[in-house]
Design a protein around this motif. Structure first.
Motif, short mmCIF file in Angstrom:
data_model
loop_
_atom_site.label_atom_id
_atom_site.label_comp_id
_atom_site.label_asym_id
_atom_site.label_seq_id
_atom_site.Cartn_x
_atom_site.Cartn_y
_atom_site.Cartn_z
N MET A 86 53.36 38.07 45.58
CA MET A 86 52.12 38.13 46.33
C MET A 86 50.95 38.37 45.36
N ASN A 87 49.89 37.63 45.55
CA ASN A 87 48.72 37.74 44.68
C ASN A 87 47.96 39.04 44.95
N PRO A 88 47.38 39.63 43.90
CA PRO A 88 46.55 40.82 44.11
C PRO A 88 45.33 40.46 44.95
N ARG A 89 44.93 41.38 45.81
CA ARG A 89 43.80 41.13 46.72
C ARG A 89 42.53 41.75 46.15
N LEU A 90 41.45 40.97 46.16
CA LEU A 90 40.18 41.39 45.60
C LEU A 90 39.08 41.28 46.64
N LEU A 91 38.28 42.34 46.74
CA LEU A 91 37.13 42.37 47.63
C LEU A 91 35.89 42.07 46.78
N LEU A 92 35.19 40.99 47.08
CA LEU A 92 33.99 40.58 46.36
C LEU A 92 32.79 40.88 47.25
N VAL A 93 31.92 41.80 46.77
CA VAL A 93 30.77 42.24 47.58
C VAL A 93 29.48 41.84 46.89
N ASP A 94 28.78 40.86 47.47
CA ASP A 94 27.52 40.38 46.91
C ASP A 94 26.77 39.66 48.02
N VAL A 127 44.20 45.94 49.52
CA VAL A 127 43.13 45.51 48.62
C VAL A 127 43.30 46.29 47.32
N ASP A 128 43.45 45.58 46.22
CA ASP A 128 43.73 46.21 44.93
C ASP A 128 42.48 46.38 44.06
N TYR A 129 41.54 45.43 44.20
CA TYR A 129 40.38 45.39 43.33
C TYR A 129 39.12 45.12 44.14
N GLN A 162 43.10 54.21 45.07
CA GLN A 162 43.70 53.45 43.97
C GLN A 162 42.89 52.21 43.60
N LEU A 163 41.85 51.90 44.37
CA LEU A 163 41.06 50.69 44.18
C LEU A 163 40.38 50.70 42.81
N ARG A 164 40.53 49.61 42.07
CA ARG A 164 39.81 49.45 40.79
C ARG A 164 38.53 48.69 41.09
N ILE A 165 37.40 49.28 40.70
CA ILE A 165 36.09 48.72 41.04
C ILE A 165 35.32 48.37 39.78
#
Length: 175
Positions: free
Chosen positions: A1-9, A46-48, A73-76
């Motif tokens: 499973m691919n890591p999940r990334l939240l993109l906020v812009d 969500v990982d990142y 645990q979220l890396r930001i």
């Protein structure tokens, strides 16, 4: 499973291009264009997160601790076109793992998300900052202290609000 990334812009063109580039690098990307949407999408799995410093009328700095509270645990990575030392330090203090300036290559974003160490052999600059750059840094520090509130920042700087707004619309002075 691919890591999940939240993109906020808040920039739809940037999010479309960045999402595509990050998906090609193995991420499942979820996009939010404001802070409230970002918080609603911040759930386990969500990982990142890549968070813009200015998201419309929202502050990316204010969003960082809220995301960390929801997902410790979220890396930001905070990403901005208006970089300053003050906001970089503040972002890290608030829980961001890294801070990059736009335009940033997708590979640099991935490296920052994965915690790859910067080059320790890079020598520090021997040139002092220009007066214009020092002014920019000072304005950014005071703006961060006032949580992005332009009126409060202008009062603290003893500057007219419109003058401050004009200064903030300019790109940061090169170092």
């Amino acid at each position: 499973m691919n890591p999940r990334l939240l993109l906020v812009d808040d920039d739809p063109t940037f999010t479309r291009i960045a999402a595509r580039a990050l998906e090609r690098r193995g991420f499942e990307v979820v996009v939010a264009n404001d802070a409230e949407t970002a918080l609603s999408l911040a759930h386990p799995g969500v990982d990142y997160a890549v968070v813009d410093l200015v998201i419309g009328t929202d502050s990316g700095l204010a969003l960082v601790p809220r995301l960390k509270a929801a997902l410790p645990q979220l890396r930001i990575v905070v990403l901005t076109g208006y970089a300053s030392i003050a906001t970089a330090v503040e972002a890290i203090k608030l829980g961001a793992d890294n801070y990059l300036t736009k335009p940033a290559e997708a590979d640099a974003i991935v490296a920052a998300l994965q915690g790859k160490a910067p080059n320790p052999n890079q020598p520090p600059s021997t040139e002092p900052l220009s007066v214009a750059r020092l002014e920019w840094e000072h304005i950014q520090r005071v703006l961060a202290e006032h949580e992005g509130n332009i009126s409060a920042t202008a009062r603290a700087l003893k500057m007219h609000r419109r003058t401050l707004q004009r200064k903030l619309l300019k790109r940061p002075v090169k170092e």
